[in-house]
Design a protein around this motif. Structure first.
Motif, PDB file in Angstrom:
ATOM      1  N   LYS A   1      49.046  25.115  50.326  1.00 36.52           N
ATOM      2  CA  LYS A   1      48.907  24.870  48.830  1.00 36.52           C
ATOM      3  C   LYS A   1      47.850  23.668  48.479  1.00 36.52           C
ATOM      4  O   LYS A   1      47.092  23.933  47.431  1.00 36.52           O
ATOM      5  N   ALA A   2      48.183  22.494  49.220  1.00 37.79           N
ATOM      6  CA  ALA A   2      47.278  21.408  48.816  1.00 37.79           C
ATOM      7  C   ALA A   2      45.819  21.588  49.138  1.00 37.79           C
ATOM      8  O   ALA A   2      44.905  21.284  48.350  1.00 37.79           O
ATOM      9  N   LEU A   3      45.646  21.983  50.495  1.00 38.27           N
ATOM     10  CA  LEU A   3      44.212  21.996  51.147  1.00 38.27           C
ATOM     11  C   LEU A   3      43.373  23.158  50.453  1.00 38.27           C
ATOM     12  O   LEU A   3      42.249  22.941  50.149  1.00 38.27           O
ATOM     13  N   GLU A   4      44.249  24.271  50.181  1.00 36.38           N
ATOM     14  CA  GLU A   4      43.260  25.517  49.733  1.00 36.38           C
ATOM     15  C   GLU A   4      42.905  25.174  48.181  1.00 36.38           C
ATOM     16  O   GLU A   4      41.930  25.794  47.682  1.00 36.38           O
ATOM     17  N   SER A   5      43.839  24.438  47.550  1.00 36.24           N
ATOM     18  CA  SER A   5      43.493  23.813  45.989  1.00 36.24           C
ATOM     19  C   SER A   5      42.028  23.019  46.011  1.00 36.24           C
ATOM     20  O   SER A   5      41.278  23.429  45.154  1.00 36.24           O
ATOM     21  N   GLU A   6      42.005  22.259  46.962  1.00 31.07           N
ATOM     22  CA  GLU A   6      41.129  21.222  46.894  1.00 31.07           C
ATOM     23  C   GLU A   6      39.877  22.262  47.473  1.00 31.07           C
ATOM     24  O   GLU A   6      38.718  22.033  46.942  1.00 31.07           O
ATOM     25  N   ALA A   7      40.044  23.068  48.449  1.00 36.68           N
ATOM     26  CA  ALA A   7      38.852  24.037  48.664  1.00 36.68           C
ATOM     27  C   ALA A   7      38.112  24.832  47.733  1.00 36.68           C
ATOM     28  O   ALA A   7      37.110  24.860  47.432  1.00 36.68           O
ATOM     29  N   LEU A   8      39.080  25.130  46.855  1.00 39.13           N
ATOM     30  CA  LEU A   8      38.871  25.792  45.636  1.00 39.13           C
ATOM     31  C   LEU A   8      37.713  25.186  44.639  1.00 39.13           C
ATOM     32  O   LEU A   8      36.700  25.510  44.061  1.00 39.13           O
ATOM     33  N   ARG A   9      38.259  23.655  44.473  1.00 42.23           N
ATOM     34  CA  ARG A   9      37.432  22.738  43.612  1.00 42.23           C
ATOM     35  C   ARG A   9      36.062  22.754  44.279  1.00 42.23           C
ATOM     36  O   ARG A   9      35.101  22.655  43.458  1.00 42.23           O
ATOM     37  N   VAL A  10      35.890  22.696  45.703  1.00 44.97           N
ATOM     38  CA  VAL A  10      34.838  22.510  46.269  1.00 44.97           C
ATOM     39  C   VAL A  10      33.752  23.747  46.045  1.00 44.97           C
ATOM     40  O   VAL A  10      32.564  23.543  46.025  1.00 44.97           O
ATOM     41  N   LEU A  11      34.391  24.834  46.232  1.00 44.81           N
ATOM     42  CA  LEU A  11      33.752  25.852  46.141  1.00 44.81           C
ATOM     43  C   LEU A  11      33.342  26.333  44.575  1.00 44.81           C
ATOM     44  O   LEU A  11      31.901  26.711  44.575  1.00 44.81           O
ATOM     45  N   ILE A  12      33.985  26.073  43.731  1.00 41.17           N
ATOM     46  CA  ILE A  12      33.484  26.239  42.252  1.00 41.17           C
ATOM     47  C   ILE A  12      32.366  25.221  42.052  1.00 41.17           C
ATOM     48  O   ILE A  12      31.506  25.440  41.304  1.00 41.17           O
ATOM     49  N   GLY A  13      32.665  23.994  42.507  1.00 45.30           N
ATOM     50  CA  GLY A  13      31.272  23.099  42.232  1.00 45.30           C
ATOM     51  C   GLY A  13      29.968  23.308  42.896  1.00 45.30           C
ATOM     52  O   GLY A  13      29.035  22.923  42.475  1.00 45.30           O
ATOM     53  N   ASN A  14      30.242  24.274  43.862  1.00 46.21           N
ATOM     54  CA  ASN A  14      28.893  24.627  44.516  1.00 46.21           C
ATOM     55  C   ASN A  14      28.592  26.029  44.100  1.00 46.21           C
ATOM     56  O   ASN A  14      27.266  26.371  44.190  1.00 46.21           O
ATOM     57  N   HIS A  15      29.397  26.940  43.892  1.00 44.47           N
ATOM     58  CA  HIS A  15      29.312  28.230  43.417  1.00 44.47           C
ATOM     59  C   HIS A  15      28.176  28.810  44.484  1.00 44.47           C
ATOM     60  O   HIS A  15      27.222  29.267  44.114  1.00 44.47           O
ATOM     61  N   ASP A  16      28.488  28.709  45.727  1.00 43.39           N
ATOM     62  CA  ASP A  16      27.831  29.501  46.652  1.00 43.39           C
ATOM     63  C   ASP A  16      27.733  30.880  46.613  1.00 43.39           C
ATOM     64  O   ASP A  16      28.702  31.751  46.774  1.00 43.39           O
ATOM     65  N   ALA A  17      26.484  31.437  46.542  1.00 44.84           N
ATOM     66  CA  ALA A  17      26.327  32.939  46.173  1.00 44.84           C
ATOM     67  C   ALA A  17      26.800  33.732  47.336  1.00 44.84           C
ATOM     68  O   ALA A  17      27.316  34.845  47.220  1.00 44.84           O
TER      69      ALA A  17
ATOM     70  N   ARG B   1      42.045  27.038  36.448  1.00 42.01           N
ATOM     71  CA  ARG B   1      42.567  28.586  36.548  1.00 42.01           C
ATOM     72  C   ARG B   1      42.516  29.113  38.004  1.00 42.01           C
ATOM     73  O   ARG B   1      43.560  29.663  38.324  1.00 42.01           O
ATOM     74  N   ALA B   2      41.652  28.762  38.735  1.00 37.25           N
ATOM     75  CA  ALA B   2      41.896  29.073  40.200  1.00 37.25           C
ATOM     76  C   ALA B   2      42.534  28.527  41.122  1.00 37.25           C
ATOM     77  O   ALA B   2      43.422  29.390  42.048  1.00 37.25           O
ATOM     78  N   THR B   3      42.744  27.062  41.068  1.00 39.34           N
ATOM     79  CA  THR B   3      43.987  26.579  41.561  1.00 39.34           C
ATOM     80  C   THR B   3      45.207  26.860  41.200  1.00 39.34           C
ATOM     81  O   THR B   3      46.173  27.031  42.015  1.00 39.34           O
ATOM     82  N   ARG B   4      45.471  26.993  39.797  1.00 45.32           N
ATOM     83  CA  ARG B   4      46.566  27.721  39.402  1.00 45.32           C
ATOM     84  C   ARG B   4      46.978  29.076  39.930  1.00 45.32           C
ATOM     85  O   ARG B   4      48.207  29.150  40.355  1.00 45.32           O
ATOM     86  N   ALA B   5      45.844  29.943  40.197  1.00 39.83           N
ATOM     87  CA  ALA B   5      46.430  31.247  40.547  1.00 39.83           C
ATOM     88  C   ALA B   5      46.724  31.097  41.944  1.00 39.83           C
ATOM     89  O   ALA B   5      47.469  31.838  42.744  1.00 39.83           O
ATOM     90  N   ILE B   6      45.787  30.238  42.866  1.00 41.71           N
ATOM     91  CA  ILE B   6      46.314  30.139  44.353  1.00 41.71           C
ATOM     92  C   ILE B   6      47.592  29.289  44.609  1.00 41.71           C
ATOM     93  O   ILE B   6      48.189  29.843  45.358  1.00 41.71           O
ATOM     94  N   ARG B   7      48.102  28.756  43.750  1.00 41.65           N
ATOM     95  CA  ARG B   7      49.480  27.963  43.820  1.00 41.65           C
ATOM     96  C   ARG B   7      50.463  29.080  43.238  1.00 41.65           C
ATOM     97  O   ARG B   7      51.444  29.246  44.006  1.00 41.65           O
ATOM     98  N   ALA B   8      50.131  29.894  42.368  1.00 41.61           N
ATOM     99  CA  ALA B   8      51.137  30.851  42.079  1.00 41.61           C
ATOM    100  C   ALA B   8      51.252  32.029  43.122  1.00 41.61           C
ATOM    101  O   ALA B   8      52.343  32.360  43.378  1.00 41.61           O
ATOM    102  N   HIS B   9      50.039  32.269  43.828  1.00 44.87           N
ATOM    103  CA  HIS B   9      50.114  33.322  44.857  1.00 44.87           C
ATOM    104  C   HIS B   9      50.867  32.898  46.011  1.00 44.87           C
ATOM    105  O   HIS B   9      51.816  33.464  46.483  1.00 44.87           O
ATOM    106  N   ILE B  10      50.920  31.486  46.475  1.00 43.88           N
ATOM    107  CA  ILE B  10      51.702  30.826  47.568  1.00 43.88           C
ATOM    108  C   ILE B  10      53.180  30.786  47.071  1.00 43.88           C
ATOM    109  O   ILE B  10      54.111  31.317  47.774  1.00 43.88           O
ATOM    110  N   ASP B  11      53.454  30.589  45.812  1.00 48.92           N
ATOM    111  CA  ASP B  11      54.753  30.478  45.229  1.00 48.92           C
ATOM    112  C   ASP B  11      55.396  31.753  45.581  1.00 48.92           C
ATOM    113  O   ASP B  11      56.738  32.000  45.697  1.00 48.92           O
ATOM    114  N   ALA B  12      54.689  32.710  45.108  1.00 49.31           N
ATOM    115  CA  ALA B  12      55.291  34.016  44.926  1.00 49.31           C
ATOM    116  C   ALA B  12      55.767  34.542  46.357  1.00 49.31           C
ATOM    117  O   ALA B  12      56.756  35.135  46.770  1.00 49.31           O
TER     118      ALA B  12
END
Length: 247
Positions: free
Chosen positions: A100-116, A206-217
């Protein structure tokens, strides 16, 4: 004369075996069987039958079981032999919190780069998920599900962090397979789509909220399953749902 079929007919090794990799290959084969639940939690392991099926001596099998004991997948008791470890909810809880913690941070990195290329890979993965769900192919879906999260975690390009996530995977995947149903497949697709939508919107919150909700579910369903079916779990009968940090 008809011979009795091996109880481990699902085990397969590469042919031919690479020189010096026998123990590694045997470990991988047994690990895969445990994670896929072909070897069920609590099942006694017949070392002689494993050797016969895999066509190897006792040493690589013994070494493989010792390695899997270190991963928490096998229990070895002196004079009593080896068994497949029961799933420990306490371990799964910790591993899921790490993810939950690591993938949330990974999303922040991904969104910052927006790698096509990453975005394209995620779109293709979502299409593959839907195709597997339509076929009701839960095993293929599970592998595609893993790849979805791998695409996100690889975007960080931090090999040590990726290694931490991978080290938690075997016990997590075993637990998650217990709750795979057509309903869970559909929910997973919707939860993954919510993550991708956040990425496409360049909205890290929004993305990190979604991934945390996914893991919670997933954890909510696993807790419920463990209460109703405590047999595969080492600690399912004493489970307290409110000890997982939801949200």
């Amino acid at each position: 004369m008809k011979t009795e079929a091996s109880p481990y007919s699902f085990l397969v090794l590469p042919t031919p075996l690479a020189r010096g990799s026998v123990t590694t290959d045997v470990t991988a084969a047994i690990r895969n069987a445990i994670v896929a639940l072909w070897l069920a939690p609590g099942e006694t392991i017949d070392k002689s039958a494993l050797c016969e099926r895999l066509g190897v001596s006792r040493f690589p099998v013994s070494e493989a079981l010792a390695r899997l004991q270190g991963e928490g997948l096998v229990d070895i008791a002196p004079q009593r032999g080896s068994t497949v470890s029961l799933v420990r909810i306490a371990d799964v809880r910790e591993y899921m919190l790490i993810r939950k913690a690591l993938e949330s941070e990974a999303l922040r990195v991904l969104i910052g780069n927006h790698d096509a290329d990453v975005i394209e890979a995620l779109h293709a993965n979502m299409a593959a998920q839907r195709a597997a769900a339509e076929r009701d192919d839960s095993e293929t879906f599970h592998q595609i599900d893993i790849e979805f999260h791998d695409i996100i975690s690889r975007s960080m390009r931090f090999t040590k962090i990726k290694g931490i996530i991978d080290s938690a995977r075997a016990n997590l995947d075993r637990a998650r397979r217990l709750i795979i149903t057509p309903r869970r497949l559909a929910l997973t697709i919707a939860e993954h789509q919510a993550i991708l939508d956040g990425i496409l919107a360049q909205d890290a919150e929004r993305a990190t909220r979604a991934i945390r909700a996914h893991i919670d579910a997933v954890m909510v369903e696993l807790f419920a399953f463990a209460r109703e079916h405590p047999e595969p779990f080492a600690d399912g009968d004493v489970l307290e749902q409110d000890t997982f940090p939801f949200g």
